[in-house]
Design a protein around this motif. Structure first.
Motif, PDB file in Angstrom:
ATOM      1  N   PHE A  68       0.839  -1.180   0.046  1.00 54.62           N
ATOM      2  CA  PHE A  68       0.034  -0.014  -0.147  1.00 54.62           C
ATOM      3  C   PHE A  68       0.799   1.086  -0.096  1.00 54.62           C
ATOM      4  CE2 PHE A  68       0.409   1.191   4.339  1.00 54.62           C
ATOM      5  CZ  PHE A  68       0.695  -0.068   5.142  1.00 54.62           C
ATOM      6  N   PRO A  69       0.268   2.438  -0.467  1.00 56.03           N
ATOM      7  CA  PRO A  69       1.291   3.568  -0.606  1.00 56.03           C
ATOM      8  C   PRO A  69       1.870   4.011   0.905  1.00 56.03           C
ATOM      9  CG  PRO A  69      -1.047   4.075  -1.561  1.00 56.03           C
ATOM     10  CD  PRO A  69      -1.104   2.617  -0.820  1.00 56.03           C
ATOM     11  N   ASP A  70       2.787   4.775   0.740  1.00 58.03           N
ATOM     12  CA  ASP A  70       3.400   5.082   1.955  1.00 58.03           C
ATOM     13  C   ASP A  70       3.575   4.039   3.049  1.00 58.03           C
ATOM     14  OD1 ASP A  70       3.457   7.810   0.968  1.00 58.03           O
ATOM     15  OD2 ASP A  70       1.302   8.141   1.521  1.00 58.03           O
ATOM     16  N   THR A  77       4.980 -14.429  -6.689  1.00 55.91           N
ATOM     17  CA  THR A  77       4.219 -14.763  -7.966  1.00 55.91           C
ATOM     18  C   THR A  77       3.117 -14.003  -8.071  1.00 55.91           C
ATOM     19  OG1 THR A  77       3.106 -16.408  -6.798  1.00 55.91           O
ATOM     20  CG2 THR A  77       5.187 -17.011  -7.852  1.00 55.91           C
ATOM     21  N   TYR A  78       2.615 -13.412  -7.074  1.00 58.86           N
ATOM     22  CA  TYR A  78       1.295 -12.429  -6.885  1.00 58.86           C
ATOM     23  C   TYR A  78       1.727 -11.288  -6.110  1.00 58.86           C
ATOM     24  CZ  TYR A  78      -1.039 -16.393  -9.118  1.00 58.86           C
ATOM     25  OH  TYR A  78      -1.378 -17.586 -10.070  1.00 58.86           O
ATOM     26  N   LEU A  79       1.281  -9.941  -6.559  1.00 59.36           N
ATOM     27  CA  LEU A  79       1.290  -8.885  -5.423  1.00 59.36           C
ATOM     28  C   LEU A  79      -0.178  -8.445  -5.458  1.00 59.36           C
ATOM     29  CD1 LEU A  79       4.790  -7.493  -6.543  1.00 59.36           C
ATOM     30  CD2 LEU A  79       4.164  -8.295  -4.269  1.00 59.36           C
ATOM     31  N   PHE A  80      -0.429  -7.995  -4.318  1.00 57.48           N
ATOM     32  CA  PHE A  80      -1.698  -7.321  -4.216  1.00 57.48           C
ATOM     33  C   PHE A  80      -1.782  -5.704  -3.976  1.00 57.48           C
ATOM     34  CE2 PHE A  80      -2.548 -11.731  -2.834  1.00 57.48           C
ATOM     35  CZ  PHE A  80      -3.901 -11.989  -3.176  1.00 57.48           C
ATOM     36  N   CYS A  81      -2.313  -5.051  -4.645  1.00 53.24           N
ATOM     37  CA  CYS A  81      -2.192  -3.562  -4.522  1.00 53.24           C
ATOM     38  C   CYS A  81      -3.450  -3.134  -3.711  1.00 53.24           C
ATOM     39  CB  CYS A  81      -2.248  -2.945  -6.146  1.00 53.24           C
ATOM     40  SG  CYS A  81      -2.103  -1.207  -5.959  1.00 53.24           S
ATOM     41  N   ALA A  82      -2.957  -2.454  -2.549  1.00 54.78           N
ATOM     42  CA  ALA A  82      -4.214  -2.143  -1.569  1.00 54.78           C
ATOM     43  C   ALA A  82      -4.283  -0.541  -1.309  1.00 54.78           C
ATOM     44  CB  ALA A  82      -4.010  -2.808  -0.296  1.00 54.78           C
ATOM     45  N   PHE A  83      -5.335  -0.018  -1.170  1.00 61.32           N
ATOM     46  CA  PHE A  83      -6.659  -0.660  -1.326  1.00 61.32           C
ATOM     47  C   PHE A  83      -7.555   0.140  -2.288  1.00 61.32           C
ATOM     48  CE2 PHE A  83      -5.807  -2.510   2.896  1.00 61.32           C
ATOM     49  CZ  PHE A  83      -6.164  -3.819   2.582  1.00 61.32           C
ATOM     50  N   ALA A  84      -8.542  -0.301  -3.078  1.00 54.74           N
ATOM     51  CA  ALA A  84      -9.619   0.444  -3.889  1.00 54.74           C
ATOM     52  C   ALA A  84     -10.541   0.728  -2.841  1.00 54.74           C
ATOM     53  CB  ALA A  84      -9.867  -0.507  -4.991  1.00 54.74           C
ATOM     54  N   ASP A  85     -11.385   1.567  -3.007  1.00 52.78           N
ATOM     55  CA  ASP A  85     -12.467   1.994  -2.061  1.00 52.78           C
ATOM     56  C   ASP A  85     -13.912   1.644  -2.393  1.00 52.78           C
ATOM     57  OD1 ASP A  85     -10.415   3.357  -0.420  1.00 52.78           O
ATOM     58  OD2 ASP A  85     -10.517   4.746  -2.058  1.00 52.78           O
ATOM     59  N   LEU A  86     -14.690   1.490  -1.507  1.00 54.98           N
ATOM     60  CA  LEU A  86     -16.262   1.352  -2.091  1.00 54.98           C
ATOM     61  C   LEU A  86     -16.921   2.463  -1.856  1.00 54.98           C
ATOM     62  CD1 LEU A  86     -18.371  -0.554  -3.071  1.00 54.98           C
ATOM     63  CD2 LEU A  86     -18.614  -1.622  -0.488  1.00 54.98           C
ATOM     64  N   ASN A  87     -17.547   2.962  -2.843  1.00 51.89           N
ATOM     65  CA  ASN A  87     -18.385   4.319  -2.522  1.00 51.89           C
ATOM     66  C   ASN A  87     -19.517   4.132  -1.658  1.00 51.89           C
ATOM     67  OD1 ASN A  87     -20.450   6.414  -3.363  1.00 51.89           O
ATOM     68  ND2 ASN A  87     -18.600   7.460  -4.403  1.00 51.89           N
ATOM     69  N   PRO A  88     -19.854   5.034  -0.561  1.00 52.87           N
ATOM     70  CA  PRO A  88     -20.945   4.430   0.075  1.00 52.87           C
ATOM     71  C   PRO A  88     -22.284   4.748  -0.301  1.00 52.87           C
ATOM     72  CG  PRO A  88     -19.645   6.268   1.107  1.00 52.87           C
ATOM     73  CD  PRO A  88     -18.846   5.923  -0.244  1.00 52.87           C
ATOM     74  N   ASN A  91      -3.992   7.881  -4.974  1.00 48.52           N
ATOM     75  CA  ASN A  91      -3.491   6.680  -5.236  1.00 48.52           C
ATOM     76  C   ASN A  91      -3.265   6.327  -6.683  1.00 48.52           C
ATOM     77  OD1 ASN A  91      -2.975   6.241  -2.601  1.00 48.52           O
ATOM     78  ND2 ASN A  91      -4.903   4.805  -2.527  1.00 48.52           N
ATOM     79  N   LEU A  92      -4.271   6.973  -7.582  1.00 43.90           N
ATOM     80  CA  LEU A  92      -4.375   6.735  -8.959  1.00 43.90           C
ATOM     81  C   LEU A  92      -3.129   6.490  -9.839  1.00 43.90           C
ATOM     82  CD1 LEU A  92      -6.490   5.958 -10.933  1.00 43.90           C
ATOM     83  CD2 LEU A  92      -6.634   8.399 -11.613  1.00 43.90           C
ATOM     84  N   ALA A  93      -1.986   7.430  -9.553  1.00 43.38           N
ATOM     85  CA  ALA A  93      -0.800   7.038 -10.312  1.00 43.38           C
ATOM     86  C   ALA A  93       0.042   6.158 -10.155  1.00 43.38           C
ATOM     87  CB  ALA A  93       0.104   8.381  -9.998  1.00 43.38           C
ATOM     88  N   ASP A  94       0.227   5.588  -8.807  1.00 48.98           N
ATOM     89  CA  ASP A  94       0.730   4.441  -8.376  1.00 48.98           C
ATOM     90  C   ASP A  94      -0.046   3.010  -8.811  1.00 48.98           C
ATOM     91  OD1 ASP A  94       3.159   5.075  -7.191  1.00 48.98           O
ATOM     92  OD2 ASP A  94       2.000   5.372  -5.099  1.00 48.98           O
ATOM     93  N   PHE A  95      -1.385   3.153  -8.579  1.00 49.05           N
ATOM     94  CA  PHE A  95      -2.358   2.092  -8.883  1.00 49.05           C
ATOM     95  C   PHE A  95      -2.249   1.561 -10.417  1.00 49.05           C
ATOM     96  CE2 PHE A  95      -4.986   1.353  -4.615  1.00 49.05           C
ATOM     97  CZ  PHE A  95      -3.830   1.804  -4.166  1.00 49.05           C
ATOM     98  N   SER A  96      -2.446   3.015 -11.191  1.00 53.64           N
ATOM     99  CA  SER A  96      -2.606   2.490 -12.654  1.00 53.64           C
ATOM    100  C   SER A  96      -1.222   2.231 -13.325  1.00 53.64           C
ATOM    101  CB  SER A  96      -3.187   3.784 -13.308  1.00 53.64           C
ATOM    102  OG  SER A  96      -2.102   4.806 -13.359  1.00 53.64           O
ATOM    103  N   LYS A 129       1.759 -11.491 -11.268  1.00 55.05           N
ATOM    104  CA  LYS A 129       0.651 -11.415 -11.498  1.00 55.05           C
ATOM    105  C   LYS A 129       0.086 -10.200 -10.425  1.00 55.05           C
ATOM    106  CE  LYS A 129      -0.835 -14.459 -15.004  1.00 55.05           C
ATOM    107  NZ  LYS A 129       0.383 -15.244 -15.088  1.00 55.05           N
ATOM    108  N   THR A 130      -0.770  -9.440 -10.596  1.00 51.50           N
ATOM    109  CA  THR A 130      -1.215  -8.497  -9.600  1.00 51.50           C
ATOM    110  C   THR A 130      -2.675  -8.423  -9.641  1.00 51.50           C
ATOM    111  OG1 THR A 130      -1.500  -6.807 -11.543  1.00 51.50           O
ATOM    112  CG2 THR A 130       0.707  -6.928 -10.338  1.00 51.50           C
ATOM    113  N   LEU A 131      -3.356  -8.185  -8.201  1.00 50.86           N
ATOM    114  CA  LEU A 131      -4.848  -8.094  -7.984  1.00 50.86           C
ATOM    115  C   LEU A 131      -4.975  -6.640  -7.282  1.00 50.86           C
ATOM    116  CD1 LEU A 131      -3.650 -11.246  -7.269  1.00 50.86           C
ATOM    117  CD2 LEU A 131      -6.146 -11.637  -6.975  1.00 50.86           C
ATOM    118  N   LEU A 132      -5.885  -6.001  -7.743  1.00 50.57           N
ATOM    119  CA  LEU A 132      -6.497  -4.919  -6.971  1.00 50.57           C
ATOM    120  C   LEU A 132      -7.415  -5.406  -5.637  1.00 50.57           C
ATOM    121  CD1 LEU A 132      -6.670  -1.768  -6.913  1.00 50.57           C
ATOM    122  CD2 LEU A 132      -8.667  -2.009  -8.385  1.00 50.57           C
ATOM    123  N   SER A 133      -6.876  -4.805  -4.568  1.00 52.35           N
ATOM    124  CA  SER A 133      -7.438  -5.251  -3.294  1.00 52.35           C
ATOM    125  C   SER A 133      -8.654  -4.048  -2.823  1.00 52.35           C
ATOM    126  CB  SER A 133      -6.535  -5.535  -2.247  1.00 52.35           C
ATOM    127  OG  SER A 133      -7.093  -6.186  -1.245  1.00 52.35           O
TER     128      SER A 133
END
Ligand SMILES: *[C@@H]1O[C@H](CO)[C@@H](O)[C@H](O)[C@H]1NC(C)=O
Ligand SMILES: *[C@@H]1O[C@H](CO)[C@@H](O)[C@H](O)[C@H]1NC(C)=O
Length: 370
Positions: free
Chosen positions: A34-36, A50-61, A72-77, A91-95
């Protein structure tokens, strides 16, 4: 003889197909980032995973869509492209979600078909448009029987949507994973085992945070934060993995999680420094949490005594009235050997930025082997 040939050819074909399918199931040597967190994306030694998880995407309430915050967009994209520079096959997964997100928003989202669809469609679009190979759900935690049932419905609908997107796009289906409680039994509520087995590629089993110095956990006694075995209670990694397997999730869909951080307690008496010694709450940080990297610095700077307890499979160290429970290289290699021996799919760490010069990441990868 001739009449047997088709059957022979057919069974050989089935065998080869199965071989091909299982060979495609790569061992999971994974970590979350995750960032920072102590390391940049470009700084991750992705050759150890073999896999890396990029954390976290958010759920809009309000819309129940999954989003990536603008900071986070620059790092995540660019996450996938960046980590694949050192290791083209990682391989990468968005968490999505995480321990600091609101469980109630996930509960609302999962409760209705229309809001589940918003979540599902937006998550798939976000993964594809940002070049991730998969999606990971971190809803911590469903807390009623209805919420656990809705989780099952969500997973089944998510899988169906991922399959149909794959058919129409011609791309390999996105991976679907979730990070769950250490046990299939969450305070007497059961995870939806059938949906999990049918719809997830694997489960990240969070076998840590068993003891901490915080008031809701174990402020008055030190404890092994991520014990693999526990002679004094049911709370351990082994108990959790055993529960998941007995509940019916195949071992080949379970991934053992361990922490690259520990917890620091204030000892009641500097001379009484074992596991389960009297303590007076947190030391060092506000919640006692401390990264592996900081622990190694603490040991070096304070001449702390470090101990590996092979019965429980934990490390701890102490200096003066500070006592820290954590996983060092011996705990990590013992856990990885355990995971492999149980026939699990692999292991993951929370989180790669807490490692000290990738020592634990390297230990884990070597302990599993090729
Ligand atoms: C820890 O000790 C304090 C002070 O004696 C007490 O109030 C508290 O209930 C104890 N906490 C636990 C979790 O046992
Ligand atoms: C490991 O910890 C347990 C629990 O405190 C203790 O009973 C046992 O003696 C320890 N083992 C060693 C080798 O110190």
């Amino acid at each position: 003889m001739a009449s047997k040939t088709p059957a022979y050819v057919f069974s050989t074909l089935v065998f080869l197909l199965q071989l091909h399918f299982s060979a495609g199931q790569t061992v999971v040597k994974a970590a979350y980032w995750f960032p920072d967190s102590g390391v940049t994306v470009a700084g991750i030694d992705s050759t150890l995973f073999t896999y890396l998880f990029c954390a976290f995407a958010d759920l809009n309430p309000s819309t129940y869509q999954v989003t990536i915050s603008s900071s986070n967009l620059a790092d995540f994209s660019t996450f996938t492209q960046t980590v694949q520079q050192k290791n083209p096959s990682v391989k990468t997964l968005l968490s999505i979600g995480g321990g600091n997100s609101k469980a109630s928003i996930f509960a609302s989202m999962a409760s209705q078909a229309s809001t589940r669809k918003s979540f599902i469609d937006s998550s798939i679009n976000l993964a594809r448009s940002n070049n991730f190979y998969g999606l990971d759900l971190d809803w911590e935690y469903p807390s009623t029987a209805t919420e656990f049932a809705n989780l099952g419905t969500l997973l089944n609908e998510w899988r169906a949507a991922v399959a149909s997107e794959s058919e129409s796009s011609g791309n390999a289906p996105l991976l679907l994973t979730a990070a769950f409680f250490y046990s299939s039994d969450y305070y007497s509520l059961d995870y939806p085992i059938q949906a999990i087995s049918n719809s997830l590629d694997w489960v990240n089993v969070m076998a840590y945070d068993f003891y901490s110095p915080n008031s809701y956990s174990s402020p008055n006694l030190t404890g092994p934060p991520a014990a693999l075995y526990n002679p004094t209670s049911q709370v351990s990694g082994d108990t959790g993995i055993t529960a998941w397997i007995q509940a019916g999730v195949p071992a080949t869909k379970l991934v053992l999680g361990f922490p690259f951080y520990g917890y620091a307690w204030l000892l009641a008496n500097a001379d009484n420094h074992g596991i389960f010694a009297p303590a007076n709450g947190v030391a060092i940080s506000s919640d006692g949490s401390i990264t592996y990297s900081q622990i190694k610095d603490f040991i070096a700077q304070n001449g702390a005594t470090a101990v590996f307890n092979s019965t429980i499979v934990t490390d701890y160290c102490y200096a003066g009235t500070t006592w820290i429970g954590y996983d060092d290289t011996q705990s990590i290699s013992t856990k990885v050997t355990y995971a492999k021996g149980k026939g699990l799919l692999g292991y993951f760490a929370w989180h790669v930025g807490a490692d000290k010069a990738f020592a634990l990441s390297q230990t884990a990868s070597q302990a599993w082997g090729a």
